[in-house]
Design an enzyme around this catalytic site. Structure first.
Site, mmCIF file in Angstrom:
data_model
loop_
_atom_site.group_PDB
_atom_site.id
_atom_site.type_symbol
_atom_site.label_atom_id
_atom_site.label_comp_id
_atom_site.label_asym_id
_atom_site.label_seq_id
_atom_site.Cartn_x
_atom_site.Cartn_y
_atom_site.Cartn_z
ATOM 1 N N GLY A 154 11.218 33.561 62.985
ATOM 2 C CA GLY A 154 12.036 33.043 61.884
ATOM 3 C C GLY A 154 13.462 32.763 62.316
ATOM 4 O O GLY A 154 14.023 31.696 62.047
ATOM 5 N N TYR A 155 14.055 33.727 63.011
ATOM 6 C CA TYR A 155 15.440 33.590 63.478
ATOM 7 C C TYR A 155 15.555 32.485 64.519
ATOM 8 O O TYR A 155 16.436 31.620 64.429
ATOM 9 C CB TYR A 155 15.911 34.932 64.063
ATOM 10 C CG TYR A 155 17.312 34.900 64.613
ATOM 11 C CD1 TYR A 155 18.413 34.750 63.760
ATOM 12 C CD2 TYR A 155 17.548 35.042 65.980
ATOM 13 C CE1 TYR A 155 19.703 34.732 64.266
ATOM 14 C CE2 TYR A 155 18.845 35.025 66.488
ATOM 15 C CZ TYR A 155 19.910 34.874 65.623
ATOM 16 O OH TYR A 155 21.191 34.856 66.129
ATOM 17 N N ALA A 156 14.664 32.491 65.505
ATOM 18 C CA ALA A 156 14.714 31.484 66.567
ATOM 19 C C ALA A 156 14.524 30.081 65.997
ATOM 20 O O ALA A 156 15.133 29.115 66.476
ATOM 21 C CB ALA A 156 13.663 31.774 67.634
#
Length: 247
Positions: A154-156
């Protein structure tokens, strides 16, 4: 000091703590007047302003959600009113929430995307309209986009969007001598990063790079300082600032 004596001016989002604070303090030390944009840490933002002013620099703090275009426009207005213009914009505000794809709370995913993608876009939009010729726009990516670590999808993904935005904006600003780059830190020893991690985990992350240490906020700020100032021939790039961490 009046605004007429200010040579260059920076806006730093997420400037009340961590890497953003180190960036704000470094740019102030470089001689720039600095606006610290914070979401909720008013006390910490004011403390950064006081530290900069105590060192002979100029700074103000402005509360704004980076994803709120009206609030960000007001932050640019306040900066122009205080210091006469905007030359450097550093997008260091961000949210990192980790979970496997199978278990990810999609409401959390939406919140992270709102800050990291929409927030970057909103700030870049104002920067594109208002940064003076000869300026610099610096977004924040992450080395995890290449590392592909579990729980970071999600962050990447949000930072992959930042990697896509930066070179496009660089080309859209053709003819104005404004550089646009993204900085991609590796593991960096901020309070936020260290919180909840045991010594074994920290040691393992530190040894991902051949320097065998975590980055410091000052390590990242040094590269931002270069891109904001003398690094005029670097443009449209994602610069990996991670001590040579293997990808």
């Amino acid at each position: 000091m009046t605004s007429s004596t200010v040579s260059r001016v920076a806006i730093v989002t997420g400037g009340s703590r961590g890497i953003g604070r180190a960036v704000a303090e470094r740019l102030a030390a470089d001689g720039l007047a600095v606006t610290i944009v914070y979401r909720s840490n008013e006390q910490e933002a004011d403390a950064v302003v006081e530290k900069i002013e105590a060192g002979g620099g100029q700074a103000i703090a402005v509360q704004a959600d980076v994803a709120d275009e009206e609030a960000i426009a007001r932050a640019f207005d306040a900066t122009e009113e205080a210091f006469g213009g905007v030359d450097v914009v550093v997008n260091s505000a961000g949210v990192m929430i980790l979970s496997s794809i199978a278990d990810f709370d999609l409401d959390v995913l939406d919140r992270m995307h709102r800050t990291n993608i929409r927030g970057t876009f909103v700030v870049d939009q104002q920067a594109a309209r208002r940064v003076r010729n000869g300026g610099a726009i610096i977004n924040f990516s992450t080395s995890v986009t290449k590392l592909g670590s579990p729980t970071y999808a999600g962050y990447a993904a949000t930072k992959g969007a930042v990697d896509a935005i930066s070179p496009v904006l660089a080309k859209e600003l053709r003819g104005r001598d404004i550089t646009v780059n993204a900085v991609a830190p590796g593991p960096t020893a901020t309070e936020l990063f260290l919180d909840g991690k045991d010594e074994e985990t920290i040691d393992r992350l530190a040894k991902l790079n051949p320097m065998e240490r975590l980055g410091t906020p000052e390590d990242i700020a040094e590269v931002v300082s270069f891109l904001a100032g003398p690094g005029r021939w670097i443009n449209g790039q994602t610069v990996y600032v991670n001590g040579g961490m293997v990808h």
